[in-house]
Design a protein around this motif. Structure first.
Motif, PDB file in Angstrom:
ATOM      1  N   VAL A  39       0.833  -1.201   0.000  1.00  0.00           N
ATOM      2  CA  VAL A  39       0.000   0.000   0.000  1.00  0.00           C
ATOM      3  C   VAL A  39       0.871   1.256   0.000  1.00  0.00           C
ATOM      4  O   VAL A  39       0.592   2.222  -0.717  1.00  0.00           O
ATOM      5  N   ARG A  40       1.953   1.258   0.766  1.00  0.00           N
ATOM      6  CA  ARG A  40       2.847   2.429   0.808  1.00  0.00           C
ATOM      7  C   ARG A  40       3.467   2.689  -0.579  1.00  0.00           C
ATOM      8  O   ARG A  40       3.597   3.830  -1.004  1.00  0.00           O
ATOM      9  N   ILE A  41       3.836   1.619  -1.264  1.00  0.00           N
ATOM     10  CA  ILE A  41       4.400   1.777  -2.601  1.00  0.00           C
ATOM     11  C   ILE A  41       3.346   2.353  -3.554  1.00  0.00           C
ATOM     12  O   ILE A  41       3.614   3.299  -4.301  1.00  0.00           O
ATOM     13  N   ALA A  42       2.139   1.804  -3.515  1.00  0.00           N
ATOM     14  CA  ALA A  42       1.065   2.303  -4.386  1.00  0.00           C
ATOM     15  C   ALA A  42       0.782   3.776  -4.113  1.00  0.00           C
ATOM     16  O   ALA A  42       0.659   4.585  -5.053  1.00  0.00           O
ATOM     17  N   GLU A  43       0.699   4.134  -2.849  1.00  0.00           N
ATOM     18  CA  GLU A  43       0.427   5.528  -2.488  1.00  0.00           C
ATOM     19  C   GLU A  43       1.553   6.453  -2.942  1.00  0.00           C
ATOM     20  O   GLU A  43       1.302   7.567  -3.410  1.00  0.00           O
ATOM     21  N   ALA A  44       2.793   6.000  -2.827  1.00  0.00           N
ATOM     22  CA  ALA A  44       3.935   6.823  -3.238  1.00  0.00           C
ATOM     23  C   ALA A  44       3.945   7.032  -4.752  1.00  0.00           C
ATOM     24  O   ALA A  44       4.276   8.126  -5.236  1.00  0.00           O
ATOM     25  N   ILE A  45       3.589   6.021  -5.505  1.00  0.00           N
ATOM     26  CA  ILE A  45       3.541   6.163  -6.961  1.00  0.00           C
ATOM     27  C   ILE A  45       2.453   7.162  -7.354  1.00  0.00           C
ATOM     28  O   ILE A  45       2.683   8.055  -8.169  1.00  0.00           O
ATOM     29  N   LEU A  46       1.282   7.049  -6.755  1.00  0.00           N
ATOM     30  CA  LEU A  46       0.213   8.003  -7.067  1.00  0.00           C
ATOM     31  C   LEU A  46       0.595   9.424  -6.664  1.00  0.00           C
ATOM     32  O   LEU A  46       0.316  10.379  -7.390  1.00  0.00           O
ATOM     33  N   ALA A  47       1.243   9.567  -5.518  1.00  0.00           N
ATOM     34  CA  ALA A  47       1.625  10.896  -5.041  1.00  0.00           C
ATOM     35  C   ALA A  47       2.750  11.506  -5.871  1.00  0.00           C
ATOM     36  O   ALA A  47       2.774  12.713  -6.105  1.00  0.00           O
ATOM     37  N   PHE A  62       3.782  10.714  -9.100  1.00  0.00           N
ATOM     38  CA  PHE A  62       3.705  10.667 -10.555  1.00  0.00           C
ATOM     39  C   PHE A  62       2.288  11.021 -10.992  1.00  0.00           C
ATOM     40  O   PHE A  62       1.430  10.153 -11.140  1.00  0.00           O
ATOM     41  N   PRO A  63       2.018  12.311 -11.183  1.00  0.00           N
ATOM     42  CA  PRO A  63       0.655  12.792 -11.431  1.00  0.00           C
ATOM     43  C   PRO A  63      -0.041  12.192 -12.650  1.00  0.00           C
ATOM     44  O   PRO A  63      -1.267  12.119 -12.674  1.00  0.00           O
ATOM     45  N   VAL A  64       0.714  11.753 -13.648  1.00  0.00           N
ATOM     46  CA  VAL A  64       0.084  11.173 -14.836  1.00  0.00           C
ATOM     47  C   VAL A  64      -0.546   9.809 -14.530  1.00  0.00           C
ATOM     48  O   VAL A  64      -1.450   9.369 -15.232  1.00  0.00           O
ATOM     49  N   VAL A  65      -0.115   9.156 -13.458  1.00  0.00           N
ATOM     50  CA  VAL A  65      -0.642   7.835 -13.096  1.00  0.00           C
ATOM     51  C   VAL A  65      -2.003   8.009 -12.437  1.00  0.00           C
ATOM     52  O   VAL A  65      -2.128   8.651 -11.408  1.00  0.00           O
ATOM     53  N   SER A  66      -3.011   7.400 -13.039  1.00  0.00           N
ATOM     54  CA  SER A  66      -4.367   7.495 -12.488  1.00  0.00           C
ATOM     55  C   SER A  66      -4.701   6.323 -11.576  1.00  0.00           C
ATOM     56  O   SER A  66      -5.559   6.437 -10.705  1.00  0.00           O
ATOM     57  N   ALA A  67      -4.018   5.204 -11.774  1.00  0.00           N
ATOM     58  CA  ALA A  67      -4.232   4.024 -10.933  1.00  0.00           C
ATOM     59  C   ALA A  67      -2.980   3.158 -11.006  1.00  0.00           C
ATOM     60  O   ALA A  67      -2.221   3.228 -11.983  1.00  0.00           O
ATOM     61  N   VAL A  68      -2.795   2.345  -9.979  1.00  0.00           N
ATOM     62  CA  VAL A  68      -1.618   1.483  -9.950  1.00  0.00           C
ATOM     63  C   VAL A  68      -1.957   0.164  -9.259  1.00  0.00           C
ATOM     64  O   VAL A  68      -2.712   0.134  -8.291  1.00  0.00           O
ATOM     65  N   GLU A  69      -1.411  -0.883  -9.799  1.00  0.00           N
ATOM     66  CA  GLU A  69      -1.496  -2.209  -9.177  1.00  0.00           C
ATOM     67  C   GLU A  69      -0.079  -2.589  -8.769  1.00  0.00           C
ATOM     68  O   GLU A  69       0.842  -2.570  -9.597  1.00  0.00           O
ATOM     69  N   VAL A  70       0.098  -2.896  -7.494  1.00  0.00           N
ATOM     70  CA  VAL A  70       1.414  -3.237  -6.960  1.00  0.00           C
ATOM     71  C   VAL A  70       1.355  -4.645  -6.382  1.00  0.00           C
ATOM     72  O   VAL A  70       0.471  -4.957  -5.581  1.00  0.00           O
ATOM     73  N   THR A  71       2.314  -5.472  -6.783  1.00  0.00           N
ATOM     74  CA  THR A  71       2.461  -6.811  -6.216  1.00  0.00           C
ATOM     75  C   THR A  71       3.806  -6.876  -5.513  1.00  0.00           C
ATOM     76  O   THR A  71       4.837  -6.562  -6.116  1.00  0.00           O
ATOM     77  N   VAL A  72       3.777  -7.259  -4.245  1.00  0.00           N
ATOM     78  CA  VAL A  72       5.003  -7.462  -3.475  1.00  0.00           C
ATOM     79  C   VAL A  72       5.167  -8.960  -3.268  1.00  0.00           C
ATOM     80  O   VAL A  72       4.279  -9.619  -2.710  1.00  0.00           O
ATOM     81  N   HIS A  73       6.302  -9.469  -3.721  1.00  0.00           N
ATOM     82  CA  HIS A  73       6.641 -10.892  -3.569  1.00  0.00           C
ATOM     83  C   HIS A  73       7.648 -11.028  -2.426  1.00  0.00           C
ATOM     84  O   HIS A  73       8.568 -10.219  -2.312  1.00  0.00           O
ATOM     85  N   LYS A  74       7.455 -12.059  -1.634  1.00  0.00           N
ATOM     86  CA  LYS A  74       8.382 -12.371  -0.545  1.00  0.00           C
ATOM     87  C   LYS A  74       8.845 -13.821  -0.754  1.00  0.00           C
ATOM     88  O   LYS A  74       8.339 -14.755  -0.137  1.00  0.00           O
TER      89      LYS A  74
END
Length: 128
Positions: free
Chosen positions: A80-88, A90-102
């Motif tokens: 969620v932190r990564i998704a929020e940082a990308i939206l904050a 990079f203004p051109v990004v309207s939505a983002v899907e982030v997958t974190v693998h462990k």
């Protein structure tokens, strides 16, 4: 707007200190992140202007900084932190899907991967 336009980064890898166990926070382990950013890329394509898109090198740097940054007990929090940082950031990004693998999660049975996927968008009230 063309919601079908995407920029995809796959396999961004760094050592992080996320997990519920003390040894995870102490020793660290690799985390792998994929990000699919939805954006209207028409203006960038028409003008050939980097400023009108999401610079994927900068996005990758943002992801790595968050993997290496503050430790979280849950990879859900990291995603969620990564998704929020990308939206904050990079203004051109309207939505983002982030997958974190462990891939080295402390599981006592054979497994191929553990991952968390989150989707955030400006329309969904992501706070961005």
């Amino acid at each position: 707007m063309n919601p079908a336009d995407t920029i995809t980064l796959s396999g961004i890898t760094a050592i992080g200190y996320h997990g519920v166990f003390d040894f995870e926070k102490r020793d660290g382990q690799p985390f792998v992140v994929d990000a699919v950013m939805h954006a209207d890329l028409g203006a960038a394509a028409a003008t050939d202007d980097l400023a009108k898109t999401a610079h994927y090198g900068d996005v990758a740097d943002t992801i790595v900084a968050l993997i290496r940054g503050d430790a979280h007990a849950l990879i859900e929090t990291l995603a969620v932190r990564i998704a929020e940082a990308i939206l904050a950031g990079f203004p051109v990004v309207s939505a983002v899907e982030v997958t974190v693998h462990k891939p080295k999660a402390p599981i006592q049975v054979p497994f191929g991967d553990v991952s968390i996927k989150v989707f955030r968008s400006r329309a969904a009230g992501s706070g961005a």
